[in-house]
Scaffold this active site. Structure first.
Site, PDB file in Angstrom:
ATOM      1  N   ASP A  58       0.650  -1.123   0.088  1.00  0.00           N
ATOM      2  CA  ASP A  58      -0.077   0.026  -0.174  1.00  0.00           C
ATOM      3  C   ASP A  58       0.795   1.257   0.066  1.00  0.00           C
ATOM      4  OD1 ASP A  58      -2.144  -1.947   0.440  1.00  0.00           O
ATOM      5  OD2 ASP A  58      -3.247  -0.560   1.662  1.00  0.00           O
ATOM      6  N   ASP A  89     -11.155   1.360  -6.982  1.00  0.00           N
ATOM      7  CA  ASP A  89     -11.312  -0.017  -6.832  1.00  0.00           C
ATOM      8  C   ASP A  89     -10.997   0.079  -5.146  1.00  0.00           C
ATOM      9  OD1 ASP A  89     -11.664  -2.686  -7.637  1.00  0.00           O
ATOM     10  OD2 ASP A  89      -9.757  -2.947  -6.396  1.00  0.00           O
ATOM     11  N   HIS A  93     -10.401   1.319   1.443  1.00  0.00           N
ATOM     12  CA  HIS A  93      -9.408   0.912   2.102  1.00  0.00           C
ATOM     13  C   HIS A  93      -8.220   1.734   1.806  1.00  0.00           C
ATOM     14  CE1 HIS A  93     -11.093  -2.786   3.253  1.00  0.00           C
ATOM     15  NE2 HIS A  93     -11.547  -3.103   1.889  1.00  0.00           N
ATOM     16  N   GLU A 130     -15.976   1.884  -5.873  1.00  0.00           N
ATOM     17  CA  GLU A 130     -16.122   0.508  -5.647  1.00  0.00           C
ATOM     18  C   GLU A 130     -16.449   0.163  -4.203  1.00  0.00           C
ATOM     19  OE1 GLU A 130     -14.789  -3.952  -5.789  1.00  0.00           O
ATOM     20  OE2 GLU A 130     -14.030  -2.220  -5.071  1.00  0.00           O
TER      21      GLU A 130
END
Length: 400
Positions: A58, A89, A93, A130
């Site tokens: 990440d 997407d 997160h 999303e």
């Protein structure tokens, strides 16, 4: 990717200028991710965070340098390439707050700051988020706070497919009404399946009739519909991902007309029968059905943005709804059953229609439409057409 030069530099040298572009810990923090996956991955220079896989580290969006780089990325695609927007997407997160790894305040704040940045680059640019697994109440916050323009409506997708499978459509209306309560301007994106899911034709065991009524529910619903490529011709495909992302089946020539070179995956063997070219020539094909519905939605904007009003039917196999705006009134009837339906009646209260008698004309489907009488802003025992053929869609224009 862990193959990207930024990460390779950061991983090989703790003093690298890219080190803080990622998330590091000298020791293993020893906690799992949202679906109990490993999120801290070992390396020779420390543990790095990657919520999905070890090969997908990440980026650290708390670092202003990373944000500045992402602004360049936005600019490249919007200005240099000229795309119309982005699908974001796994949007929830983006930024973790220790063990809180989804829908964090930091994530919302980042998107709120980026929204005016990309709108300045192109005021017409659009983003769709999303947010798999979240309720519409949670997902809607990303729109209400000016972070995205749309969010995918996963609940509606699942419910439409279930309705086509079972022949019962009442829950579709309930999900739409719930979605509308959270996003009053229909800033959500209905769809059937996407690139992460088994293709919808597999869900219907290759039943084209069920695919047609699912398309009808999708394309007469509020919101901005998305169609995964190949869905409109009934392409097959089930996990792993490579098999749901095969080449588009354009015709029956080599490689389904997708390329004269070597495709990354061969098309399914059924491309000789299931392709755009053959279905274009067939007025009863799934593709022709999609085209007809899309065209109807195009020329009747009420199907895009008109108010959605659920209509009750005494036959549970009939999905029925009104779409109403200041210019048009349209009634949608979809027979989800394999049998023709003749014994049915519609009822609705508080429709916002004026109390009067309306004429009715069939826009899509067969039969002669019967007029509608509205009293006390509602109606009852209304049978707009004598019969609803099996797996059919009937769309009626109601007018004074």
């Amino acid at each position: 990717s862990d193959k990207h030069q930024w990460f390779k530099d950061a991983k090989s040298d703790v003093n690298s200028p890219y080190r803080d572009w990622y998330i590091w810990s000298e020791t293993d923090p020893n906690y799992k991710g949202p679906w109990n996956e490993d999120v801290w991955h070992p390396s020779l220079t420390g543990y790095y965070y990657g919520i999905f896989e070890s090969f997908m580290p990440d980026l650290n969006y708390n670092n202003p340098e990373v944000t500045a780089e992402m602004e360049k990325v936005y600019s490249f695609w919007l200005k240099d390439v000229g795309v119309d927007g982005f699908r974001l997407d796994a949007a929830k997160h983006l930024i973790e707050e220790n063990q809180l790894q989804q829908n964090t305040a930091s994530t919302h704040s980042w998107y709120q700051k980026m929204y005016p940045v990309y709108k300045e680059m192109n005021p017409s640019a659009m983003t769709v988020g999303e947010l798999f697994g979240d309720s519409m109440s949670v997902a809607s916050k990303y729109v209400k706070n000016n972070e995205f323009d749309l969010v995918f409506n996963f609940q509606l997708a699942t419910t439409i497919i279930k309705a086509a499978q079972t022949g019962r459509g009442k829950n579709v209306s309930r999900v739409i009404e719930t979605s509308n309560a959270f996003l009053t301007e229909y800033q959500y994106a209905p769809f059937l399946t996407n690139h992460d899911q088994n293709r919808v034709m597999g869900e219907f065991q290759n039943d084209v009739n069920k695919a047609k009524i699912a398309a009808a529910m999708l394309l007469t619903a509020p919101g901005t519909p998305f169609i995964y490529y190949g869905e409109e011709i009934g392409m097959s495909g089930s996990k792993p991902d490579e098999n749901i992302r095969r080449p588009m089946q354009w015709d029956n020539t080599a490689n389904a007309g997708f390329t004269t070179g070597k495709p990354w995956r061969s098309p399914y063997a059924n491309f000789t029968d299931i392709n755009v070219s053959s279905q274009t020539k067939d007025p009863d094909s799934l593709l022709s059905n999609y085209r007809e519905l899309i065209h109807l939605r195009e020329i009747h904007p009420v199907l895009q943005t008109g108010q959605y009003i659920a209509v009750d039917c005494n036959n549970p196999a009939v999905y029925s709804a009104l779409r109403v705006d200041e210019k048009e009134i349209v009634l949608v009837l979809i027979n989800l059953d394999k049998e023709t339906i003749t014994n049915y009646e519609l009822d609705a209260a508080n429709t916002i229609l004026l109390d009067k008698t309306y004429n009715a004309d069939v826009l899509l489907g067969s039969g002669q439409a019967q007029g509608l009488s509205v009293t006390n802003s509602g109606f009852s025992n209304y049978t707009p057409v004598d019969e609803l053929p099996a797996y059919s869609t009937t769309i009626i224009k109601i007018q004074p």
